[in-house]
Design a protein around this motif. Sequence first.
Motif, PDB file in Angstrom:
ATOM      1  N   THR A   1      28.933 -14.097  69.111  1.00  0.00           N
ATOM      2  CA  THR A   1      29.145 -13.416  70.389  1.00  0.00           C
ATOM      3  C   THR A   1      28.982 -11.910  70.191  1.00  0.00           C
ATOM      4  N   ALA A   2      28.876 -11.189  71.288  1.00  0.00           N
ATOM      5  CA  ALA A   2      28.795  -9.732  71.211  1.00  0.00           C
ATOM      6  C   ALA A   2      30.044  -9.169  70.526  1.00  0.00           C
TER       7      ALA A   2
ATOM      8  N   THR B   1      19.891  -6.550  75.914  1.00  0.00           N
ATOM      9  CA  THR B   1      21.335  -6.668  75.786  1.00  0.00           C
ATOM     10  C   THR B   1      21.661  -7.349  74.458  1.00  0.00           C
ATOM     11  N   THR B   2      22.929  -7.327  74.068  1.00  0.00           N
ATOM     12  CA  THR B   2      23.332  -8.003  72.834  1.00  0.00           C
ATOM     13  C   THR B   2      23.057  -9.498  72.938  1.00  0.00           C
ATOM     14  N   GLN B   3      23.345 -10.080  74.101  1.00  0.00           N
ATOM     15  CA  GLN B   3      23.113 -11.512  74.295  1.00  0.00           C
ATOM     16  C   GLN B   3      21.636 -11.849  74.160  1.00  0.00           C
ATOM     17  N   GLN B   4      20.775 -11.025  74.724  1.00  0.00           N
ATOM     18  CA  GLN B   4      19.336 -11.249  74.599  1.00  0.00           C
ATOM     19  C   GLN B   4      18.895 -11.142  73.147  1.00  0.00           C
TER      20      GLN B   4
ATOM     21  N   ILE C   1      20.714 -11.796  70.480  1.00  0.00           N
ATOM     22  CA  ILE C   1      21.169 -13.017  69.803  1.00  0.00           C
ATOM     23  C   ILE C   1      20.206 -14.167  70.094  1.00  0.00           C
ATOM     24  N   HIS C   2      19.797 -14.294  71.350  1.00  0.00           N
ATOM     25  CA  HIS C   2      18.894 -15.378  71.741  1.00  0.00           C
ATOM     26  C   HIS C   2      17.535 -15.256  71.065  1.00  0.00           C
TER      27      HIS C   2
END
Length: 305
Positions: A220-221, A246-249, A251-252
């Motif tokens: 997670t972020a 973004t951080t989520q992007q 990670i993906h």
Amino acid sequence: MRENKTHILNTLSEFHKISGLPKPEHPLISLVDYGLVQYQTEENQISWIQHFYTIGLKKDIQGKFLYGQQPYDFDEGLIAFVSPGQLVSLSAQKPEIRPSGFLLCIHPDFIWNTSLAKKMKHYDFFGYNVTEALFLSEKEEAVMIGILKNIQHEYHSNIDPYSQQIIISQIELFLSYCERFYGRQFITRKKSSHQLLEKLENILNNYFDSDKVLQEGLPTAQSLADMLSISPNYLGSLLKSLTGQTTQQHIHIKLIEKAKERLSTTELSISEIAYGLGFEYPQSFSKLFKSKTQLSPLEFRRSFN
């Protein structure tokens, strides 16, 4: 060994008292001359949790300044931000060189039901888990001090129906400049930023290549920020500045990269790959993979072969 007391400061008056200053002229907003601050304690260090905002423009800070549990880098920077509910610890010893500058204190009640109340939570620099203060040129410093003086002049004047909104507008202007300068700081300090990005890449690679992803699921972020010793907001701002993501992007992207690697170099089933990448349900993995590549995992494997 006796621990230092942590003071709870609910009001600006309490902060003025512990700082050895006269009572504030306005109960909800105050501009403090930092050169006059003399912390009222016999301890070498003083700590408090404050329930108001402070924006500090300070020079010649000596000793450690802790925000949360991390040191705030004030070696060259000038402006630091503290939000309500945060723990602050700093040296209370008399310095060889007296620091100078200003400290703007804003109680949340002052901005309640104004445009600024909604904006405050979106200023990332109030949430930084502490990395560094904001750097300014001499011209920029003069601009910022001018705005602070305007705020002080307004609350020194006779209060009328326009006073609060004028002060709010000045605070918003000050914070808009801070956003601009922090944006520039991310650009001009690219070397350290890119080092942090490289460290993030290593963390993600090691995470997906280890058993940790099986034990803890997808990163997670918050977990990545913890491993980098920064805040999620700071990490998000950094990635947005350097990569536009973004951080989520981010990670993906790393996740899809690892998935493609396994789909193309192993004979593992789609379910095995999904579980190995931290997904509880293979369908969730397939859905994410297709949304990012326009192909299902099986279609990718077939097209690759």
